[in-house]
Design a protein around this motif. Structure first.
Motif, PDB file in Angstrom:
ATOM      1  N   TRP A   1      -5.489  -0.963  -2.132  1.00 20.79           N
ATOM      2  CA  TRP A   1      -3.964  -0.684  -2.232  1.00 20.79           C
ATOM      3  C   TRP A   1      -3.306  -0.461  -3.230  1.00 20.79           C
ATOM      4  N   THR A   2      -4.030  -0.861  -4.271  1.00 18.15           N
ATOM      5  CA  THR A   2      -3.179  -0.796  -5.789  1.00 18.15           C
ATOM      6  C   THR A   2      -3.185   0.535  -6.318  1.00 18.15           C
TER       7      THR A   2
ATOM      8  N   ASN B   1      -7.312   4.141   3.160  1.00 17.38           N
ATOM      9  CA  ASN B   1      -8.147   2.916   3.411  1.00 17.38           C
ATOM     10  C   ASN B   1      -9.809   3.327   2.789  1.00 17.38           C
TER      11      ASN B   1
ATOM     12  N   HIS C   1      -0.365  -2.115   6.575  1.00 18.39           N
ATOM     13  CA  HIS C   1      -1.178  -2.276   5.103  1.00 18.39           C
ATOM     14  C   HIS C   1      -0.789  -3.241   3.981  1.00 18.39           C
ATOM     15  N   SER C   2       0.375  -4.036   4.263  1.00 19.73           N
ATOM     16  CA  SER C   2       0.774  -4.733   3.091  1.00 19.73           C
ATOM     17  C   SER C   2      -0.109  -5.888   3.033  1.00 19.73           C
ATOM     18  N   ARG C   3      -0.843  -6.037   1.644  1.00 23.05           N
ATOM     19  CA  ARG C   3      -1.680  -7.179   1.365  1.00 23.05           C
ATOM     20  C   ARG C   3      -0.798  -8.548   1.549  1.00 23.05           C
TER      21      ARG C   3
ATOM     22  N   HIS D   1       4.430   3.434   2.688  1.00 27.95           N
ATOM     23  CA  HIS D   1       5.177   2.315   2.609  1.00 27.95           C
ATOM     24  C   HIS D   1       5.660   2.034   4.186  1.00 27.95           C
TER      25      HIS D   1
ATOM     26  N   ARG E   1       0.803  -1.116   0.106  1.00 27.98           N
ATOM     27  CA  ARG E   1       0.012  -0.071  -0.243  1.00 27.98           C
ATOM     28  C   ARG E   1       0.998   1.095   0.196  1.00 27.98           C
ATOM     29  N   HIS E   2       0.134   2.353  -0.177  1.00 25.11           N
ATOM     30  CA  HIS E   2       1.011   3.599  -0.597  1.00 25.11           C
ATOM     31  C   HIS E   2       1.794   4.156   0.649  1.00 25.11           C
TER      32      HIS E   2
ATOM     33  N   TYR F   1      -2.682   3.893  -5.438  1.00 29.36           N
ATOM     34  CA  TYR F   1      -1.745   4.604  -5.142  1.00 29.36           C
ATOM     35  C   TYR F   1      -0.664   4.391  -6.133  1.00 29.36           C
ATOM     36  N   ASP F   2      -0.281   2.980  -6.201  1.00 32.16           N
ATOM     37  CA  ASP F   2       0.642   2.561  -7.109  1.00 32.16           C
ATOM     38  C   ASP F   2       0.543   2.985  -8.477  1.00 32.16           C
TER      39      ASP F   2
ATOM     40  N   ASP G   1     -11.734  -3.982   3.028  1.00 29.23           N
ATOM     41  CA  ASP G   1     -11.337  -3.751   1.738  1.00 29.23           C
ATOM     42  C   ASP G   1     -12.024  -4.596   0.679  1.00 29.23           C
TER      43      ASP G   1
END
Length: 446
Positions: free
Chosen positions: A295-296, A364, A11-13, A6, A3-4, A298-299, A169
């Motif tokens: 979470w995708t 989120n 946050h990390s899925r 860092h 997630r954005h 922002y990237d 989510d």
């Protein structure tokens, strides 16, 4: 899949799914007898008495700072309440082991962040606080405003309600407009069926430019597994019937056959062994569609990808998706004052007025639909288009992933089967039957 934010480790899925494996090692320790904690517990409720709550947030950096500010505000409104907060562990994935150790030593917190996949293990520890009656007597909390999947995760296996939703989510269909335009294919709509999806994926695929219509993980991880569940559910299938794995039903075979036809016959699916490359290839205009979550976004914004978002394609009008809801678990110290103020604090924190300053500001999805009309959420939508579609898609997140002990082994069994089938190494029915046998055996061992 990061997630954005860092530096905030919650946050990390990818971490979230990897953390589920910790449950196997930790679950046995969760039943260890607890000693009494240091302070003398109250024997009757006195809302005005001084009380100290321990809160393990599972957060760091910006997320932790936001929550610290909210805790300070609650303390100012309730001067008799002191909230001692920390991340609880070096990373969110370490929290379950930390909790199991704290049960043995009697040092467990009043409230802790927890991945939804841990819910049954924690409920089985006999340390959690059952707030079901309190919720039933408190209609103002707006419990029904949380998504069905989030509520079910907080009530593992239909038993006690052990906390409040913390983060929600879901996965939606994200499409690359550049790839669609180059192929002359119409963009997806909210009414798409999976046949529409398959046809578009085939049209988008171009071996000459190494462009694929769709990307799917074949690592065998929970990334592989959880992408499959909506296909099963939309066809009317179930993951479990009691302690028996039933994903090898005809509905499951049909769902996996569909994906196999796309991957093996159409050759329209990029099969990712890493869980991460398909997102990168999508961002760089080499894949036309992925199914992923907030979470995708922002990237994609950072990469400058021209994308759009719609709900998952449907089956006979059913667009059921999957949610990875996490929870604020509350623990019982046999102290009415701590129980009272733990509930009051969590009820306050998850109310819309506070959630827009926590989940929404952080990026989120909001916990409640009412928050989508707020300026805070609209500002996030401007920064990350499609977030509003994902928030609305929460209404399709009606079925929770199983929270039963043994889910990790179940996920590994079917994840391996899916990966083998999509790579042309096995047939759907045979692979699913073997995986179901392994999963059922694992469930019986718990």
């Amino acid at each position: 899949m990061i997630r954005h934010h860092h530096s905030a480790f919650r946050h990390s899925r990818t971490i979230r799914r990897r953390a589920a494996a910790v449950a196997i090692a930790a679950s046995a320790a969760l039943g260890l007898a607890a000693c009494s904690s240091g302070s003398q517990p109250a024997t009757s409720l006195d809302p005005d008495a001084d009380v100290t709550l321990t809160w393990w947030t599972g957060q760091a950096d910006q997320a932790q700072t936001i929550l610290e500010g909210l805790a300070d505000e609650f303390e100012q409104e309730h001067p008799n309440v002191t909230i001692e907060m920390s991340s609880g562990a070096p990373s969110t994935e370490d929290l379950l082991q930390k909790l199991s150790s704290s049960f043995a030593g009697g040092t467990y917190p009043d409230i802790s962040y927890a991945f939804g996949s841990w819910a049954s293990e924690l409920a089985g520890s006999d340390r959690t606080l059952d707030i079901t009656d309190r919720l039933n007597d408190d209609p103002d909390v707006g419990w029904e405003e949380f998504s069905g999947a989030a509520r079910a995760t907080a009530q593992p296996e239909g038993g006690a309600t052990i906390g409040f939703p913390a983060v929600v989510d879901n996965i939606s269909l994200i499409y690359n407009k550049t790839v669609f335009d180059a192929a002359g294919v119409d963009y997806p709509t909210q009414d798409w069926t999976w046949e529409d999806f398959r046809e578009a994926a085939a049209e988008l695929t171009d071996p000459a430019t190494k462009t694929y219509g769709y990307g799917y993980s074949v690592s065998g991880s929970e990334e592989t597994t959880w992408q499959f569940w909506p296909h099963l559910w939309q066809r009317g299938g179930q993951i479990l019937d009691g302690s028996e794995a039933t994903f090898d039903s005809q509905e499951g075979v049909d769902a996996l056959t569909f994906l196999r036809e796309m991957a093996v016959e159409d050759e329209s699916v990029y099969l990712d062994q890493t869980d991460t490359k398909f997102g990168q290839f999508f961002a760089s205009d080499q894949i036309g569609m992925i199914t992923s979550g907030p979470w995708t976004l922002y990237d994609l914004q950072t990469a400058g990808t021209d994308y759009g978002v719609v709900p998952l394609p449907g089956t006979d009008g059913d667009h059921t998706t999957i949610s990875g809801a996490d929870i604020w678990v509350m623990f019982d110290h046999e102290d009415p004052n701590r129980e009272h103020w733990s509930y009051e604090f969590m009820s306050w924190l998850t109310a819309a007025e506070q959630d827009v300053r926590w989940n929404v500001v952080y990026g989120n999805l909001p916990l409640r639909e009412s928050e989508t009309e707020t300026p805070e959420f609209q500002e996030q939508v401007e920064q990350m288009p499609g977030l509003d579609v994902m928030a609305a898609n929460s209404e399709n997140a009606t079925i929770p992933r199983p929270t039963v002990p043994g889910y990790v082994n179940l996920s590994e069994a079917i994840g391996t089967a899916i990966s083998q089938v999509l790579q042309g190494q096995a047939e759907p029915q045979e692979a699913l039957e073997g995986a179901a046998d392994d999963a059922t055996a694992a469930l019986e061992d718990e």
